[in-house]
Design a protein around this motif. Structure first.
Motif, short mmCIF file in Angstrom:
data_model
loop_
_atom_site.label_atom_id
_atom_site.label_comp_id
_atom_site.label_asym_id
_atom_site.label_seq_id
_atom_site.Cartn_x
_atom_site.Cartn_y
_atom_site.Cartn_z
N THR A 177 26.87 11.83 -15.54
CA THR A 177 25.98 12.32 -16.58
C THR A 177 26.49 13.55 -17.30
N HIS A 178 27.44 14.27 -16.70
CA HIS A 178 27.94 15.52 -17.28
C HIS A 178 29.44 15.66 -17.03
N ILE A 179 30.08 16.45 -17.87
CA ILE A 179 31.45 16.88 -17.63
C ILE A 179 31.36 18.01 -16.61
N GLU A 180 32.22 17.99 -15.61
CA GLU A 180 32.14 18.99 -14.55
C GLU A 180 33.48 19.71 -14.38
N CYS A 181 33.42 21.04 -14.28
CA CYS A 181 34.61 21.83 -13.99
C CYS A 181 34.89 21.74 -12.50
N SER A 182 36.08 21.30 -12.15
CA SER A 182 36.43 21.13 -10.73
C SER A 182 36.62 22.46 -10.00
N VAL A 183 36.79 23.56 -10.74
CA VAL A 183 37.04 24.85 -10.10
C VAL A 183 35.74 25.48 -9.59
N HIS A 184 34.70 25.48 -10.43
CA HIS A 184 33.46 26.15 -10.00
C HIS A 184 32.21 25.32 -10.21
N GLY A 185 32.35 24.06 -10.58
CA GLY A 185 31.21 23.16 -10.65
C GLY A 185 30.32 23.29 -11.87
N ALA A 186 30.74 24.04 -12.89
CA ALA A 186 29.94 24.15 -14.10
C ALA A 186 29.74 22.75 -14.70
N LEU A 187 28.56 22.52 -15.27
CA LEU A 187 28.24 21.23 -15.89
C LEU A 187 28.08 21.40 -17.39
N PHE A 188 28.68 20.47 -18.14
CA PHE A 188 28.67 20.50 -19.60
C PHE A 188 28.07 19.20 -20.12
N ASN A 189 27.29 19.28 -21.19
CA ASN A 189 26.78 18.08 -21.86
C ASN A 189 27.95 17.32 -22.47
N PRO A 190 28.03 16.02 -22.27
CA PRO A 190 29.11 15.25 -22.87
C PRO A 190 29.06 15.18 -24.40
N ASP A 191 27.87 15.24 -24.98
CA ASP A 191 27.75 15.04 -26.42
C ASP A 191 27.97 16.29 -27.26
N ASP A 192 27.82 17.48 -26.67
CA ASP A 192 28.06 18.70 -27.46
C ASP A 192 28.91 19.74 -26.73
N GLY A 193 29.27 19.50 -25.47
CA GLY A 193 30.13 20.41 -24.72
C GLY A 193 29.46 21.67 -24.21
N CYS B 213 27.63 24.22 -21.87
CA CYS B 213 27.48 24.42 -20.43
C CYS B 213 26.01 24.65 -20.12
N ILE B 214 25.46 23.81 -19.25
CA ILE B 214 24.04 23.92 -18.90
C ILE B 214 23.83 24.44 -17.49
N SER B 215 24.91 24.56 -16.70
CA SER B 215 24.80 25.03 -15.33
C SER B 215 26.13 25.63 -14.89
N GLY B 216 26.06 26.81 -14.28
CA GLY B 216 27.27 27.47 -13.80
C GLY B 216 27.50 28.80 -14.47
N PRO B 217 28.59 29.46 -14.11
CA PRO B 217 28.85 30.82 -14.60
C PRO B 217 29.12 30.93 -16.10
N CYS B 218 29.40 29.83 -16.76
CA CYS B 218 29.64 29.88 -18.21
C CYS B 218 28.46 29.32 -18.99
N ARG B 219 27.29 29.31 -18.36
CA ARG B 219 26.06 28.79 -19.00
C ARG B 219 25.91 29.37 -20.41
#
Length: 117
Positions: free
Chosen positions: A68-84, A86-92
């Motif tokens: 459902t989301h693009i995920e950063c393998s380093v810290h688990g941040a989640l990004f919306n696929p349609d607009d990029g 970040c909805i969860s994680g340190p780069c929210r």
């Protein structure tokens, strides 16, 4: 003036699947990934906005386990696929860098770069 750089063929991308690519633009390497989400093809730089590292640790692995989301393998941040975004994680609140792409009538996907005169 517009430059087109071949990325791949749209039919090779399954739903919720991403493929990484690397191209040379003005003698510099650019790493990105292209993906299909809800039938639409998107492309982003392969660079986490928080740590400035590649998002994936395995080839072509960008999506969360749920797909459902693009995920950063380093810290688990989640990004919306349609607009990029970040909805969860340190780069929210930050976003991935979206790349301008076009698909031609044969289904070939190109990175498009507009040069200023």
């Amino acid at each position: 003036m517009t430059d087109h750089f071949y990325i791949g063929h749209a039919a090779d991308l399954k739903e919720n699947q991403a493929r990484e690519f690397e191209i040379t633009v003005d003698d510099s390497q650019m790493a990105g990934f292209v993906m299909r989400f809800e039938g639409v093809i998107y492309a982003y730089l392969n660079l986490c906005p928080h740590l400035r590292v590649p998002l994936n640790w395995k080839p072509d692995t960008f999506m969360s386990l749920e797909g459902t989301h693009i995920e950063c393998s380093v810290h688990g941040a989640l990004f919306n696929p349609d607009d990029g975004l970040c909805i969860s994680g340190p780069c929210r609140g930050q976003s991935l860098t979206r790349l301008n792409i076009e698909t031609d009538n044969k289904g070939d996907v190109y990175l498009v770069r507009h040069q200023q005169r």
